[in-house]
Structures are given as C-alpha cells and as structure tokens.
Design a protein around this motif. Structure first.
Motif, PDB file in Angstrom:
ATOM      1  N   GLN A  64      -7.185   9.233   4.654  1.00 57.29           N
ATOM      2  CA  GLN A  64      -7.592   8.064   5.419  1.00 57.29           C
ATOM      3  C   GLN A  64      -6.364   7.279   5.868  1.00 57.29           C
ATOM      4  N   ILE A  65      -6.332   6.937   7.148  1.00 56.56           N
ATOM      5  CA  ILE A  65      -5.229   6.169   7.713  1.00 56.56           C
ATOM      6  C   ILE A  65      -5.668   4.709   7.775  1.00 56.56           C
ATOM      7  N   ALA A  66      -4.926   3.825   7.085  1.00 57.62           N
ATOM      8  CA  ALA A  66      -5.363   2.440   6.921  1.00 57.62           C
ATOM      9  C   ALA A  66      -4.381   1.450   7.551  1.00 57.62           C
ATOM     10  N   TYR A  67      -4.956   0.317   7.973  1.00 58.66           N
ATOM     11  CA  TYR A  67      -4.186  -0.717   8.666  1.00 58.66           C
ATOM     12  C   TYR A  67      -4.045  -1.961   7.791  1.00 58.66           C
ATOM     13  N   ASP A  68      -3.927  -1.700   6.497  1.00 57.16           N
ATOM     14  CA  ASP A  68      -3.586  -2.721   5.525  1.00 57.16           C
ATOM     15  C   ASP A  68      -2.877  -2.024   4.373  1.00 57.16           C
ATOM     16  N   SER A  69      -2.226  -2.797   3.509  1.00 58.25           N
ATOM     17  CA  SER A  69      -1.459  -2.194   2.415  1.00 58.25           C
ATOM     18  C   SER A  69      -2.335  -1.692   1.279  1.00 58.25           C
ATOM     19  N   ALA A  70      -3.612  -2.132   1.240  1.00 57.62           N
ATOM     20  CA  ALA A  70      -4.501  -1.736   0.151  1.00 57.62           C
ATOM     21  C   ALA A  70      -5.262  -0.446   0.438  1.00 57.62           C
ATOM     22  N   GLY A  71      -5.144   0.091   1.655  1.00 54.73           N
ATOM     23  CA  GLY A  71      -5.841   1.323   1.993  1.00 54.73           C
ATOM     24  C   GLY A  71      -7.337   1.145   2.171  1.00 54.73           C
ATOM     25  N   ILE A  72      -7.760  -0.041   2.587  1.00 50.21           N
ATOM     26  CA  ILE A  72      -9.186  -0.337   2.758  1.00 50.21           C
ATOM     27  C   ILE A  72      -9.592  -0.387   4.221  1.00 50.21           C
ATOM     28  N   SER A  73      -8.731  -0.937   5.076  1.00 50.13           N
ATOM     29  CA  SER A  73      -9.053  -1.062   6.502  1.00 50.13           C
ATOM     30  C   SER A  73      -8.759   0.261   7.210  1.00 50.13           C
ATOM     31  N   VAL A  74      -9.636   1.223   6.999  1.00 51.66           N
ATOM     32  CA  VAL A  74      -9.447   2.588   7.517  1.00 51.66           C
ATOM     33  C   VAL A  74      -9.952   2.672   8.953  1.00 51.66           C
ATOM     34  N   ARG A  75      -9.145   3.260   9.846  1.00 51.46           N
ATOM     35  CA  ARG A  75      -9.565   3.385  11.227  1.00 51.46           C
ATOM     36  C   ARG A  75      -9.245   4.755  11.834  1.00 51.46           C
ATOM     37  N   CYS A  76      -8.565   5.615  11.090  1.00 45.90           N
ATOM     38  CA  CYS A  76      -8.277   6.965  11.569  1.00 45.90           C
ATOM     39  C   CYS A  76      -8.295   7.920  10.382  1.00 45.90           C
ATOM     40  N   THR A  77      -8.297   9.205  10.705  1.00 40.88           N
ATOM     41  CA  THR A  77      -8.276  10.272   9.705  1.00 40.88           C
ATOM     42  C   THR A  77      -6.991  11.071   9.900  1.00 40.88           C
ATOM     43  N   GLY A  78      -6.526  11.735   8.870  1.00 42.02           N
ATOM     44  CA  GLY A  78      -5.342  12.575   8.978  1.00 42.02           C
ATOM     45  C   GLY A  78      -5.399  13.714   7.988  1.00 42.02           C
ATOM     46  N   SER A  79      -4.301  14.473   7.906  1.00 40.08           N
ATOM     47  CA  SER A  79      -4.199  15.608   6.994  1.00 40.08           C
ATOM     48  C   SER A  79      -2.846  15.570   6.291  1.00 40.08           C
ATOM     49  N   GLN A  80      -2.864  15.763   4.971  1.00 44.69           N
ATOM     50  CA  GLN A  80      -1.612  15.855   4.231  1.00 44.69           C
ATOM     51  C   GLN A  80      -1.064  17.266   4.408  1.00 44.69           C
ATOM     52  N   ILE A  81       0.200  17.375   4.833  1.00 44.37           N
ATOM     53  CA  ILE A  81       0.795  18.690   5.078  1.00 44.37           C
ATOM     54  C   ILE A  81       1.926  19.011   4.112  1.00 44.37           C
ATOM     55  N   SER A  82       2.329  18.035   3.309  1.00 47.32           N
ATOM     56  CA  SER A  82       3.300  18.254   2.225  1.00 47.32           C
ATOM     57  C   SER A  82       3.232  17.043   1.325  1.00 47.32           C
ATOM     58  N   ALA A  83       4.022  17.043   0.251  1.00 49.90           N
ATOM     59  CA  ALA A  83       3.974  15.919  -0.679  1.00 49.90           C
ATOM     60  C   ALA A  83       4.360  14.603  -0.016  1.00 49.90           C
ATOM     61  N   ALA A  84       5.203  14.671   1.007  1.00 47.92           N
ATOM     62  CA  ALA A  84       5.727  13.447   1.608  1.00 47.92           C
ATOM     63  C   ALA A  84       5.228  13.174   3.016  1.00 47.92           C
ATOM     64  N   TRP A  85       4.430  14.092   3.597  1.00 44.94           N
ATOM     65  CA  TRP A  85       4.097  13.954   5.015  1.00 44.94           C
ATOM     66  C   TRP A  85       2.614  14.125   5.305  1.00 44.94           C
ATOM     67  N   VAL A  86       2.157  13.310   6.272  1.00 42.76           N
ATOM     68  CA  VAL A  86       0.781  13.345   6.778  1.00 42.76           C
ATOM     69  C   VAL A  86       0.848  13.457   8.293  1.00 42.76           C
ATOM     70  N   VAL A  87      -0.087  14.198   8.885  1.00 41.97           N
ATOM     71  CA  VAL A  87      -0.172  14.294  10.339  1.00 41.97           C
ATOM     72  C   VAL A  87      -1.490  13.691  10.809  1.00 41.97           C
ATOM     73  N   THR A  88      -1.434  12.938  11.893  1.00 52.51           N
ATOM     74  CA  THR A  88      -2.613  12.335  12.498  1.00 52.51           C
ATOM     75  C   THR A  88      -2.395  12.271  14.004  1.00 52.51           C
ATOM     76  N   ALA A  89      -3.190  11.468  14.701  1.00 48.66           N
ATOM     77  CA  ALA A  89      -3.067  11.368  16.156  1.00 48.66           C
ATOM     78  C   ALA A  89      -2.073  10.273  16.540  1.00 48.66           C
ATOM     79  N   ARG A  90      -1.306  10.548  17.572  1.00 51.92           N
ATOM     80  CA  ARG A  90      -0.338   9.567  18.071  1.00 51.92           C
ATOM     81  C   ARG A  90      -1.034   8.285  18.531  1.00 51.92           C
ATOM     82  N   HIS A  91      -2.257   8.409  19.081  1.00 48.79           N
ATOM     83  CA  HIS A  91      -2.917   7.191  19.565  1.00 48.79           C
ATOM     84  C   HIS A  91      -3.372   6.289  18.412  1.00 48.79           C
TER      85      HIS A  91
END
Length: 261
Positions: A64-91
């Motif tokens: 879940q891609i969130a627009y607050d530090s608590a990870g609650i205001s979710v507005r996009c989805t993504g995928s974890q591709i390694s321990a340190a990296w996530v991929v989502t949409a540029r928009h």
C-alpha cells in the motif's frame, strides 16, 4: 481510457487526465489530482468492482502506498521487488507520498510500515521506484523480461475503490482476472500491456498495482476505462493499460540494482 490520478476529478480521456495531473503537480498543496486527505479510509467492504478477496499468499508482494507517515492514508498500490525497493505508478508520485505498508492484506493495518527515503520517476513511462528508509525482508515480485501474447490470462491486485467514484477502498487486498489484449500506451506515453477486464475491474486506488502473469510482474496499472455508474454485470467491455515492466528493466537495474528473474 483514463489515468488513475488517485482523486475524484476523473477524466475519460488520457490526454485530459495527464494535463490535469501536470497542472495539479504545479499548484496542488498535497496529492496531485486529490482533494485533501480524509481523516481515515472511509467505509470499506470486501469486494470492489467485481473481483474477489485475494488470499494473502496469492500476492504477498502487493503493498500500500500511503500519503502520511503512519501508512493509513492509502491512495495507490505497488509491488515490493527487493528488500529496499517498491515499484508503483509514476502518476502516484507526490511530495505528500510518505510511506509504504508491506506484508499485510488489510488496508491501513498490520504488516510493517516503512517511510520512503527517495523516489525515482522513470523518464519514459508511468513507473515510479520508491526506496525504503529501512530494508524489509518480505516476498518480492519477480520482474518479467517479456510482454505476454494476446489472450494470456492475468491477474490484477489492489485495494482500490469498490465502485466508480465511491472513494471507499476495500478493507482487504482484492484480485480480478483479466486477459491480455495487446500493446498500448500508458499515461506518460510509454509502452503498456493492455488488458480486458473479466471478473472485475481496477479503479482509483489500484493505480500502480501489479499485473501478474505466470507469477511474474509484467506491468503496473496506469489507466483504465471509466465504468458506468456502480459495477456493471459484466466487465468484458472495459480495458486497462499497465506500464510494461520489460521496457523499464535497464532503468530499474541502474537505479535499484534489481534485475529480471
């Protein structure tokens, strides 16, 4: 087709949607294309726009891609591709993008929250890489080297809206079956994998979510058809464009050190 710009001022045509995105990025004080963040995710249900609740084991890399530090205001989805990296949409990119919630099927609850240390937008399509502040050992999506042929069965995942314009996201990660239709283009003009929805249709909040074929990540959701009011009895007349991961492999390897598996 229209771009999923995470907000409710949706447009039916990609050109208009991208124009709105660019203007929003220049003038909006928070998330581009979005009204001010609500206090919480709002009312939730299990199924959205058809589809079905997904088992956590089916897409453990979905985040879940969130627009607050608590990870609650979710507005996009993504995928974890390694321990340190996530991929989502540029928009989905915004100065308000703060954190990623990983390792949970539940919206805004459970799992692990990591702040976003850096954001890298692809120069050639609707793909965004997020570097986590602290690595998280989890399940990672393998990157596909190829674009699947037309007719190939695929799955999409996300926590997006339950019906067109509802603004109410799903309480659990959901899935829908789609079929590869052919090549297309994403919201930024990059190559896409175009799909036709079958058992359900991705909506706002599913932006950046994974398109999976044979267990591999082949695309991230960029745009999708506008549904008529509510959820129609059949989704087979509606289409989606997913930014093609295979087109971005060199860039992903250069930025994140992650290569196709």
């Amino acid at each position: 087709m229209r771009s999923r710009l995470k907000g409710r001022g949706r447009r039916a045509w990609r050109v208009i949607a991208v124009a709105v995105l660019l203007v929003s990025m220049l003038f909006a004080p928070s998330i581009p294309g979005f009204a001010a963040d609500p206090a919480g995710p709002g009312p939730v249900e299990t199924d959205i726009a058809g589809g079905e609740a997904a088992a956590a084991s089916e897409a453990p890399f979905a985040v879940q891609i969130a627009y607050d530090s608590a990870g609650i205001s979710v507005r996009c989805t993504g995928s974890q591709i390694s321990a340190a990296w996530v991929v989502t949409a540029r928009h989905c990119d915004s100065a308000s993008l703060r954190s990623v919630r990983l390792g949970t099927p539940h919206l805004g609850a459970g799992g692990t929250v990591r702040s976003v240390a850096a954001r890298y937008a692809s120069p050639d399509g609707d793909v965004l890489l997020l570097k986590l502040s602290v690595p998280h050992a989890g399940s990672y999506a393998g990157l596909s080297r190829t674009i699947p042929s037309p007719g190939t069965a695929a799955r999409v995942f996300g926590w997006g809206d339950q019906s067109e314009g509802s603004g109410a996201m799903s309480s659990r990660v959901k899935a829908a079956s789609v079929a590869v239709w052919g090549p297309g283009s994403d919201a930024f003009g990059g190559p896409s994998v175009r799909t036709q929805s079958r058992t359900g249709h991705p909506l706002s909040g599913d932006s950046g979510g994974p398109l999976i074929v044979g267990g591999k990540l082949v695309g991230v959701l960029s745009t999708s058809s506008v549904l008529p009011g509510g959820s129609p009895p059949s989704f087979t007349g509606f289409y989606n464009d997913h930014a093609a991961i295979s087109h971005h492999l060199k860039w992903i390897a250069d930025v994140a050190g992650v290569r196709a598996s």
